[in-house]
Design an enzyme around this catalytic site. Structure first.
Site, PDB file in Angstrom:
ATOM      1  CD  GLU A 236      14.158 -43.349 -17.803  1.00 57.12           C
ATOM      2  OE1 GLU A 236      13.374 -43.072 -18.732  1.00 57.12           O
ATOM      3  OE2 GLU A 236      14.256 -44.474 -17.323  1.00 57.12           O
ATOM      4  CE  LYS A 238       6.605 -36.577 -21.738  1.00 60.66           C
ATOM      5  NZ  LYS A 238       6.719 -36.239 -23.154  1.00 60.66           N
ATOM      6  NE  ARG A 243       8.520 -45.425 -25.436  1.00 54.64           N
ATOM      7  CZ  ARG A 243       7.526 -45.647 -24.577  1.00 54.64           C
ATOM      8  NH1 ARG A 243       6.462 -44.870 -24.585  1.00 54.64           N
ATOM      9  NH2 ARG A 243       7.602 -46.632 -23.712  1.00 54.64           N
ATOM     10  NE  ARG A 258       2.450 -43.026 -28.815  1.00 53.15           N
ATOM     11  CZ  ARG A 258       2.307 -42.382 -27.672  1.00 53.15           C
ATOM     12  NH1 ARG A 258       3.318 -41.733 -27.172  1.00 53.15           N
ATOM     13  NH2 ARG A 258       1.163 -42.362 -27.073  1.00 53.15           N
ATOM     14  CD  GLU A 286      10.829 -40.108 -27.334  1.00 56.28           C
ATOM     15  OE1 GLU A 286      10.299 -41.132 -26.841  1.00 56.28           O
ATOM     16  OE2 GLU A 286      10.197 -39.097 -27.612  1.00 56.28           O
ATOM     17  CG  PHE A 325      13.636 -44.759 -22.089  1.00 54.77           C
ATOM     18  CD1 PHE A 325      12.559 -45.614 -22.066  1.00 54.77           C
ATOM     19  CD2 PHE A 325      13.585 -43.648 -22.926  1.00 54.77           C
ATOM     20  CE1 PHE A 325      11.452 -45.395 -22.861  1.00 54.77           C
ATOM     21  CE2 PHE A 325      12.480 -43.412 -23.735  1.00 54.77           C
ATOM     22  CZ  PHE A 325      11.414 -44.292 -23.699  1.00 54.77           C
ATOM     23  NE  ARG A 399      -2.283 -42.811 -21.814  1.00 60.46           N
ATOM     24  CZ  ARG A 399      -1.277 -42.233 -22.476  1.00 60.46           C
ATOM     25  NH1 ARG A 399      -0.302 -41.645 -21.826  1.00 60.46           N
ATOM     26  NH2 ARG A 399      -1.267 -42.204 -23.784  1.00 60.46           N
ATOM     27  CE  LYS A 405       1.869 -37.959 -20.349  1.00 60.91           C
ATOM     28  NZ  LYS A 405       1.483 -38.502 -21.629  1.00 60.91           N
TER      29      LYS A 405
HETATM   30  P1  AMP Z   1       3.345 -37.535 -24.190  1.00 63.10           P
HETATM   31  O1  AMP Z   1       3.626 -37.766 -25.663  1.00 63.10           O
HETATM   32  O2  AMP Z   1       3.525 -36.121 -23.770  1.00 63.10           O
HETATM   33  O3  AMP Z   1       2.036 -38.158 -23.775  1.00 63.10           O
HETATM   34  O4  AMP Z   1       4.465 -38.329 -23.349  1.00 63.10           O
HETATM   35  C1  AMP Z   1       4.655 -39.688 -23.411  1.00 63.10           C
HETATM   36  C2  AMP Z   1       5.801 -39.959 -24.322  1.00 63.10           C
HETATM   37  O5  AMP Z   1       6.994 -39.443 -23.796  1.00 63.10           O
HETATM   38  C3  AMP Z   1       6.147 -41.390 -24.523  1.00 63.10           C
HETATM   39  O6  AMP Z   1       5.324 -42.042 -25.424  1.00 63.10           O
HETATM   40  C4  AMP Z   1       7.561 -41.313 -25.042  1.00 63.10           C
HETATM   41  O7  AMP Z   1       7.555 -41.198 -26.447  1.00 63.10           O
HETATM   42  C5  AMP Z   1       8.063 -40.035 -24.496  1.00 63.10           C
HETATM   43  N1  AMP Z   1       9.229 -40.175 -23.614  1.00 63.10           N
HETATM   44  C6  AMP Z   1      10.196 -39.256 -23.596  1.00 63.10           C
HETATM   45  N2  AMP Z   1      11.142 -39.580 -22.729  1.00 63.10           N
HETATM   46  C7  AMP Z   1      10.783 -40.745 -22.148  1.00 63.10           C
HETATM   47  C8  AMP Z   1      11.384 -41.563 -21.149  1.00 63.10           C
HETATM   48  N3  AMP Z   1      12.526 -41.240 -20.573  1.00 63.10           N
HETATM   49  N4  AMP Z   1      10.706 -42.701 -20.805  1.00 63.10           N
HETATM   50  C9  AMP Z   1       9.527 -43.024 -21.383  1.00 63.10           C
HETATM   51  N5  AMP Z   1       8.932 -42.281 -22.337  1.00 63.10           N
HETATM   52  C10 AMP Z   1       9.550 -41.142 -22.721  1.00 63.10           C
END
Ligand code: AMP
Length: 538
Positions: A236, A238, A243, A258, A286, A325, A399, A405
């Site tokens: 998917e 990002k 969230r 979140r 999101e 998602f 996690r 990611k």
């Molecule tokens: P980060 O904030 O960089 O640690 O990335 C994790 C966050 O990416 C998650 O908590 C989500 O808010 C966000 N996110 C964005 N797109 C997605 C997706 N397709 N699936 C899951 N999380 C996603």
């Protein structure tokens, strides 16, 4: 149980810095409470706003304490309303109540609940009357904790993490079991009661009670991620938004952030579209600022979470869409233990509309396909990719490597602000320099210090905020309660003995305050180390 006994235990918890001792004092306390007391007390220990303002507390103390008029001065000295109430009531009361019955825990909880229910015009007067009634019956120590409940600042170090451990110890469960239950129902009071009754298995997800979010691990590269999965994955985009877990039921819609906070009122236009869906479900997805088919910059969206009123102007200025998602519950059926590929099939069969979309799903068998999708995602204005194991179940709050990611440029770090300092020049008088830290197990370790890159308006607002969160002044630096998460950009990571983490960010810049993240969501020292090691390899 008598409220005075509770207060004595609070004092003991506060008086020790040993985590184990805190847990054992708390466990002893929990054990001696009945269900009703347990549920109410935990609610107020974790902070529950019943809408009693500073002035109302002051006026109530003024009426009860002999030297109540010193309240303001003592607050400044003590830096805490509860401590101030204690000091003043120690000096005696103006009136002696003609009957005296010791306060029971439930007397206090019921009075607080009552205050919370009083709404509308003249409510502060009614709340004040209730509070005076309570303070008249309270001894100084009890008054201190009543006021601390009202200001949501218990400050005895009984964090939700420690309370979880105390519940486990009190009722003979493993702490992980309690944590799992909390992720399912996100309500520690409820979990405590279930644990006491040995019904923890009944901690199941339900509509309108938020569930912990599943989190992803960072992937160093497409290649390594694919090697780790060793099979075809679901891919998917990002999204760089907020969230959001959406609960849609027959009688309403709720949106949780979140941090599991109810942010429904921040997104009225999404609620309007979600109402039209015609089935009940819990979604994970999101919220994106979105205009003309493209994502718009993200700080604008964060501001929405913070606004008191969302009017037509804001809706026009920051238009939002919701990209789904995942699905955790559908028409009353729990879906979290269904493999992701089947949850996706269900999602694809649903009729959505308006500002509600299904996040596009792709598949990839090899790194080159991942690269191709990655470039597409960047072209469309997204942050990168999420790679997900199609056979995985939804594990709340965890996690793990089931979701990875992938971002290209140097990551930003989400860190917790642990100290603030007055700035110079244009920023004199403003707490504009932040010291921030990341998690090393249960401890926060400092990784840097930066001038805030926020707007003047935000810095002023944050100055007021931090002033209320000071734990201790060290010269011009204030150690503050670790509550605010900031997103920090930087040029590189260096080893350094300047900070207790052993690392320092080079040229850190604060990009944004992450109102959507709780301190526990901040990054770990392991991530900092990983970035450091990767830069050494390059
Ligand atoms: P980060 O904030 O960089 O640690 O990335 C994790 C966050 O990416 C998650 O908590 C989500 O808010 C966000 N996110 C964005 N797109 C997605 C997706 N397709 N699936 C899951 N999380 C996603």
């Amino acid at each position: 149980m008598l409220f005075s006994e509770v207060c004595e235990i609070f004092e003991k918890v506060r008086g020790t810095s040993s985590k184990n001792l805190k847990v054992s004092f708390l466990a002893k306390l929990l054990k001696s409470l009945n269900e009703e007391e347990l549920s109410g007390l935990i609610k107020y220990m974790l902070g529950c706003d019943v809408g009693v303002g500073w002035a109302t507390i002051r006026d109530a103390v003024l009426e009860v304490a002999k030297e109540g008029e010193k309240f303001g001065k003592v607050v400044v000295e003590k830096g805490d309303l509860g401590e101030a109430a204690y000091e003043l009531l120690k000096g005696g009361k103006k009136v002696t109540p003609f009957f005296f019955e010791e306060l029971q825990v439930m007397d206090v909880i019921n009075a607080l609940n009552d205050m919370g229910r009083i709404k509308g015009q003249g409510s502060q007067v009614l709340k004040k009357r209730k509070l005076i009634g309570l303070l008249l019956r309270a001894d100084p120590l009890e008054a201190k904790y009543i006021v601390k409940f009202l200001t949501n600042e218990l400050r005895i170090g009984a964090t939700s993490g420690l309370l979880e451990e105390a519940i486990a110890l009190a009722y003979g469960y493993r702490s992980e079991r309690i944590r799992e239950a909390v992720l399912m129902v996100a309500d520690l009071s409820k979990v405590a009661v279930l644990a006491k009754e040995r019904r923890i298995d009944e901690a199941k997800p339900s509509l309108f009670s938020p569930i912990g979010f599943m989190l992803a691990e960072p992937a160093p590269s497409a290649e390594e991620a694919m090697k780790k999965f060793g099979k075809e994955v679901l891919v998917e985009y990002k999204y760089d938004g907020i969230r959001a877990q959406v609960h849609v039921g027959r009688d309403g819609v709720r949106i949780f952030s979140r941090r599991l906070e109810d942010v429904t009122d921040s997104f009225p236009e999404l609620v309007e579209d979600l109402r039209k869906l015609g089935f009940s479900a819990i979604f994970d997805g999101e919220i994106l600022a979105y205009r003309d088919g493209r994502p718009v910059h993200f700080t604008k969206l964060q501001q929405r979470l913070h606004r008191k009123r969302i009017d037509e102007k804001v809706i026009k200025e920051v238009p939002v869409h919701y990209f789904i998602f995942d699905i955790l519950m559908y028409e009353g059926r729990e879906m979290m233990s269904t493999p992701l590929r089947d949850r996706k099939k269900l999602l694809e069969s649903l009729k959505l509309g308006g500002r509600i979309h299904l996040a596009p799903i792709f598949t990839a068998k090899d790194p080159s396909r991942v690269e191709e999708l990655f470039n597409e995602s960047r072209k469309l204005g997204y942050e990168g990719l999420m790679l997900k194991d199609p056979d995985s179940i939804y594990t709340p709050g965890r996690r793990g490597a089931k979701w990875m990611k992938l971002k290209r440029e140097l990551d930003t770090i989400d860190a917790v602000v642990v100290a603030v300092e007055y700035g110079h020049g244009k920023r004199a008088g403003l707490l504009s320099d932040y010291t921030f830290a990341v998690w090393d197990g249960d401890e926060l370790k400092v990784i840097g210090k930066a001038y805030s890159g926020l707007t003047d308006e935000e810095i002023e607002e944050m100055t007021e905020y931090f002033k209320k969160k000071v734990i201790e002044w060290r010269g011009s630096m204030a150690i503050v309660e670790p509550e605010i998460v900031v997103e920090v950009a930087f040029d590189s990571v260096q080893k350094s003995d300047r900070h207790d983490s052993g690392y320092a960010l080079r040229f850190p810049r604060i990009k944004a305050i992450r109102w959507d993240k709780a301190p526990r969501d901040a990054d770990t020292l392991d991530k900092v180390k990983m970035i450091y090691e990767r830069s050494q390899e390059a």
